[in-house]
Design a protein around this motif. Structure first.
Motif, PDB file in Angstrom:
ATOM      1  N   HIS A  40      29.375  45.451  32.739  1.00 46.65           N
ATOM      2  CA  HIS A  40      29.227  44.055  33.141  1.00 46.65           C
ATOM      3  C   HIS A  40      29.364  43.802  34.635  1.00 46.65           C
ATOM      4  O   HIS A  40      28.939  42.763  35.116  1.00 46.65           O
ATOM      5  N   TYR A  41      29.992  44.698  35.376  1.00 48.62           N
ATOM      6  CA  TYR A  41      30.153  44.514  36.821  1.00 48.62           C
ATOM      7  C   TYR A  41      28.799  44.664  37.503  1.00 48.62           C
ATOM      8  O   TYR A  41      28.055  45.584  37.216  1.00 48.62           O
ATOM      9  N   ARG A  42      28.478  43.773  38.418  1.00 54.09           N
ATOM     10  CA  ARG A  42      27.205  43.799  39.131  1.00 54.09           C
ATOM     11  C   ARG A  42      27.449  43.956  40.624  1.00 54.09           C
ATOM     12  O   ARG A  42      28.369  43.372  41.175  1.00 54.09           O
ATOM     13  N   GLY A  43      26.614  44.765  41.268  1.00 49.62           N
ATOM     14  CA  GLY A  43      26.687  44.954  42.718  1.00 49.62           C
ATOM     15  C   GLY A  43      27.525  46.158  43.097  1.00 49.62           C
ATOM     16  O   GLY A  43      28.045  46.881  42.241  1.00 49.62           O
ATOM     17  N   ASN A  44      27.621  46.396  44.409  1.00 48.71           N
ATOM     18  CA  ASN A  44      28.443  47.491  44.910  1.00 48.71           C
ATOM     19  C   ASN A  44      29.917  47.167  44.722  1.00 48.71           C
ATOM     20  O   ASN A  44      30.345  46.035  44.902  1.00 48.71           O
ATOM     21  N   CYS A  45      30.684  48.149  44.369  1.00 44.23           N
ATOM     22  CA  CYS A  45      32.129  48.016  44.215  1.00 44.23           C
ATOM     23  C   CYS A  45      32.764  48.758  45.388  1.00 44.23           C
ATOM     24  O   CYS A  45      32.714  49.976  45.455  1.00 44.23           O
ATOM     25  N   LEU A  46      33.333  48.014  46.324  1.00 43.39           N
ATOM     26  CA  LEU A  46      33.805  48.607  47.564  1.00 43.39           C
ATOM     27  C   LEU A  46      35.304  48.900  47.513  1.00 43.39           C
ATOM     28  O   LEU A  46      36.108  48.006  47.272  1.00 43.39           O
ATOM     29  N   LEU A  47      35.646  50.168  47.777  1.00 42.23           N
ATOM     30  CA  LEU A  47      37.051  50.578  47.780  1.00 42.23           C
ATOM     31  C   LEU A  47      37.859  49.854  48.849  1.00 42.23           C
ATOM     32  O   LEU A  47      39.048  49.615  48.673  1.00 42.23           O
ATOM     33  N   ILE A  48      37.224  49.503  49.954  1.00 40.10           N
ATOM     34  CA  ILE A  48      37.956  48.871  51.054  1.00 40.10           C
ATOM     35  C   ILE A  48      38.042  47.360  50.907  1.00 40.10           C
ATOM     36  O   ILE A  48      38.681  46.699  51.708  1.00 40.10           O
ATOM     37  N   ASN A  49      37.428  46.814  49.881  1.00 38.77           N
ATOM     38  CA  ASN A  49      37.422  45.369  49.670  1.00 38.77           C
ATOM     39  C   ASN A  49      38.292  45.037  48.464  1.00 38.77           C
ATOM     40  O   ASN A  49      37.923  45.310  47.324  1.00 38.77           O
ATOM     41  N   GLN A  50      39.452  44.438  48.694  1.00 40.66           N
ATOM     42  CA  GLN A  50      40.390  44.140  47.604  1.00 40.66           C
ATOM     43  C   GLN A  50      39.785  43.183  46.591  1.00 40.66           C
ATOM     44  O   GLN A  50      40.074  43.269  45.392  1.00 40.66           O
ATOM     45  N   ASN A  51      38.920  42.279  47.022  1.00 39.46           N
ATOM     46  CA  ASN A  51      38.274  41.353  46.107  1.00 39.46           C
ATOM     47  C   ASN A  51      37.390  42.094  45.105  1.00 39.46           C
ATOM     48  O   ASN A  51      37.400  41.806  43.908  1.00 39.46           O
ATOM     49  N   SER A  52      36.613  43.084  45.586  1.00 36.62           N
ATOM     50  CA  SER A  52      35.789  43.911  44.692  1.00 36.62           C
ATOM     51  C   SER A  52      36.659  44.643  43.678  1.00 36.62           C
ATOM     52  O   SER A  52      36.353  44.691  42.488  1.00 36.62           O
ATOM     53  N   ARG A  53      37.740  45.212  44.158  1.00 33.46           N
ATOM     54  CA  ARG A  53      38.628  45.988  43.283  1.00 33.46           C
ATOM     55  C   ARG A  53      39.280  45.097  42.233  1.00 33.46           C
ATOM     56  O   ARG A  53      39.392  45.480  41.072  1.00 33.46           O
ATOM     57  N   ASN A  54      39.716  43.891  42.641  1.00 30.17           N
ATOM     58  CA  ASN A  54      40.322  42.959  41.685  1.00 30.17           C
ATOM     59  C   ASN A  54      39.308  42.494  40.645  1.00 30.17           C
ATOM     60  O   ASN A  54      39.626  42.402  39.454  1.00 30.17           O
ATOM     61  N   ASN A  55      38.082  42.191  41.087  1.00 28.97           N
ATOM     62  CA  ASN A  55      37.045  41.781  40.145  1.00 28.97           C
ATOM     63  C   ASN A  55      36.725  42.885  39.149  1.00 28.97           C
ATOM     64  O   ASN A  55      36.575  42.636  37.950  1.00 28.97           O
ATOM     65  N   CYS A  56      36.619  44.105  39.625  1.00 33.49           N
ATOM     66  CA  CYS A  56      36.361  45.249  38.746  1.00 33.49           C
ATOM     67  C   CYS A  56      37.475  45.390  37.712  1.00 33.49           C
ATOM     68  O   CYS A  56      37.209  45.517  36.512  1.00 33.49           O
ATOM     69  N   ASN A  57      38.716  45.344  38.159  1.00 30.54           N
ATOM     70  CA  ASN A  57      39.856  45.479  37.252  1.00 30.54           C
ATOM     71  C   ASN A  57      39.851  44.370  36.200  1.00 30.54           C
ATOM     72  O   ASN A  57      40.044  44.625  35.008  1.00 30.54           O
ATOM     73  N   ARG A  58      39.589  43.138  36.633  1.00 24.48           N
ATOM     74  CA  ARG A  58      39.577  42.004  35.705  1.00 24.48           C
ATOM     75  C   ARG A  58      38.450  42.138  34.666  1.00 24.48           C
ATOM     76  O   ARG A  58      38.673  41.911  33.474  1.00 24.48           O
ATOM     77  N   ILE A  59      37.274  42.520  35.094  1.00 27.72           N
ATOM     78  CA  ILE A  59      36.156  42.670  34.161  1.00 27.72           C
ATOM     79  C   ILE A  59      36.446  43.780  33.155  1.00 27.72           C
ATOM     80  O   ILE A  59      36.195  43.625  31.957  1.00 27.72           O
ATOM     81  N   CYS A  60      36.968  44.895  33.634  1.00 27.46           N
ATOM     82  CA  CYS A  60      37.282  46.010  32.719  1.00 27.46           C
ATOM     83  C   CYS A  60      38.315  45.594  31.674  1.00 27.46           C
ATOM     84  O   CYS A  60      38.168  45.900  30.493  1.00 27.46           O
ATOM     85  N   ARG A  61      39.365  44.892  32.098  1.00 25.54           N
ATOM     86  CA  ARG A  61      40.429  44.492  31.179  1.00 25.54           C
ATOM     87  C   ARG A  61      40.013  43.344  30.273  1.00 25.54           C
ATOM     88  O   ARG A  61      40.133  43.430  29.046  1.00 25.54           O
ATOM     89  N   ASP A  62      39.528  42.269  30.870  1.00 35.65           N
ATOM     90  CA  ASP A  62      39.312  41.030  30.119  1.00 35.65           C
ATOM     91  C   ASP A  62      37.994  40.997  29.356  1.00 35.65           C
ATOM     92  O   ASP A  62      37.916  40.381  28.297  1.00 35.65           O
ATOM     93  N   THR A  63      36.966  41.630  29.878  1.00 36.25           N
ATOM     94  CA  THR A  63      35.648  41.559  29.261  1.00 36.25           C
ATOM     95  C   THR A  63      35.319  42.792  28.427  1.00 36.25           C
ATOM     96  O   THR A  63      34.717  42.678  27.366  1.00 36.25           O
ATOM     97  N   GLU A  64      35.753  43.969  28.911  1.00 37.50           N
ATOM     98  CA  GLU A  64      35.329  45.207  28.260  1.00 37.50           C
ATOM     99  C   GLU A  64      36.422  45.894  27.446  1.00 37.50           C
ATOM    100  O   GLU A  64      36.165  46.888  26.792  1.00 37.50           O
ATOM    101  N   GLY A  65      37.655  45.376  27.481  1.00 38.27           N
ATOM    102  CA  GLY A  65      38.721  45.896  26.632  1.00 38.27           C
ATOM    103  C   GLY A  65      39.398  47.166  27.109  1.00 38.27           C
ATOM    104  O   GLY A  65      40.120  47.815  26.350  1.00 38.27           O
ATOM    105  N   PHE A  66      39.231  47.536  28.377  1.00 37.84           N
ATOM    106  CA  PHE A  66      39.914  48.713  28.917  1.00 37.84           C
ATOM    107  C   PHE A  66      41.283  48.296  29.454  1.00 37.84           C
ATOM    108  O   PHE A  66      41.581  47.110  29.579  1.00 37.84           O
ATOM    109  N   THR A  67      42.116  49.277  29.792  1.00 40.54           N
ATOM    110  CA  THR A  67      43.442  48.960  30.316  1.00 40.54           C
ATOM    111  C   THR A  67      43.418  48.668  31.808  1.00 40.54           C
ATOM    112  O   THR A  67      44.303  47.976  32.316  1.00 40.54           O
ATOM    113  N   SER A  68      42.425  49.196  32.532  1.00 33.87           N
ATOM    114  CA  SER A  68      42.322  48.936  33.972  1.00 33.87           C
ATOM    115  C   SER A  68      40.928  49.299  34.460  1.00 33.87           C
ATOM    116  O   SER A  68      40.124  49.868  33.724  1.00 33.87           O
ATOM    117  N   GLY A  69      40.681  48.986  35.718  1.00 33.23           N
ATOM    118  CA  GLY A  69      39.414  49.326  36.345  1.00 33.23           C
ATOM    119  C   GLY A  69      39.570  49.358  37.843  1.00 33.23           C
ATOM    120  O   GLY A  69      40.458  48.704  38.399  1.00 33.23           O
TER     121      GLY A  69
END
Length: 89
Positions: A40-69
């Motif tokens: 479900h995550y769209r676009g580049n996921c940037l390691l140096i961008n905390q917003n990208s990392r937080n969005n990835c983690n939230r999508i993995c946990r809340d939308t896809e049922g994983f423990t983290s992202g």
């Protein structure tokens, strides 16, 4: 030109190793982590961008049922959102 490519690959490899090592400390002994690219995550996921990392983690946990992202870099240097959960063997 080749020198900068080698440097980029070395830095990317180091960041991936640091990311993996930081996650390993929170697992129980002998627990393996399963990884999957986010569907479900769209676009580049940037390691140096905390917003990208937080969005990835939230999508993995809340939308896809994983423990983290978190953002990772593939062997082909693609920046993706990877989702994690303990493997159940």
């Amino acid at each position: 030109m080749a020198s900068s490519s080698v440097r980029l690959v070395a830095i990317a490899s180091l960041l991936v190793m640091l990311f993996m090592a930081s996650g390993m400390g929170t697992m129980a002994a002998g627990t393996r982590m399963c990884t999957s690219q986010s569907e479900h995550y769209r676009g580049n996921c940037l390691l140096i961008n905390q917003n990208s990392r937080n969005n990835c983690n939230r999508i993995c946990r809340d939308t896809e049922g994983f423990t983290s992202g978190d953002c990772t870099i593939t062997a082909q240097a693609r920046r993706i959102c990877s989702c994690f959960m303990p493997c159940h063997c």
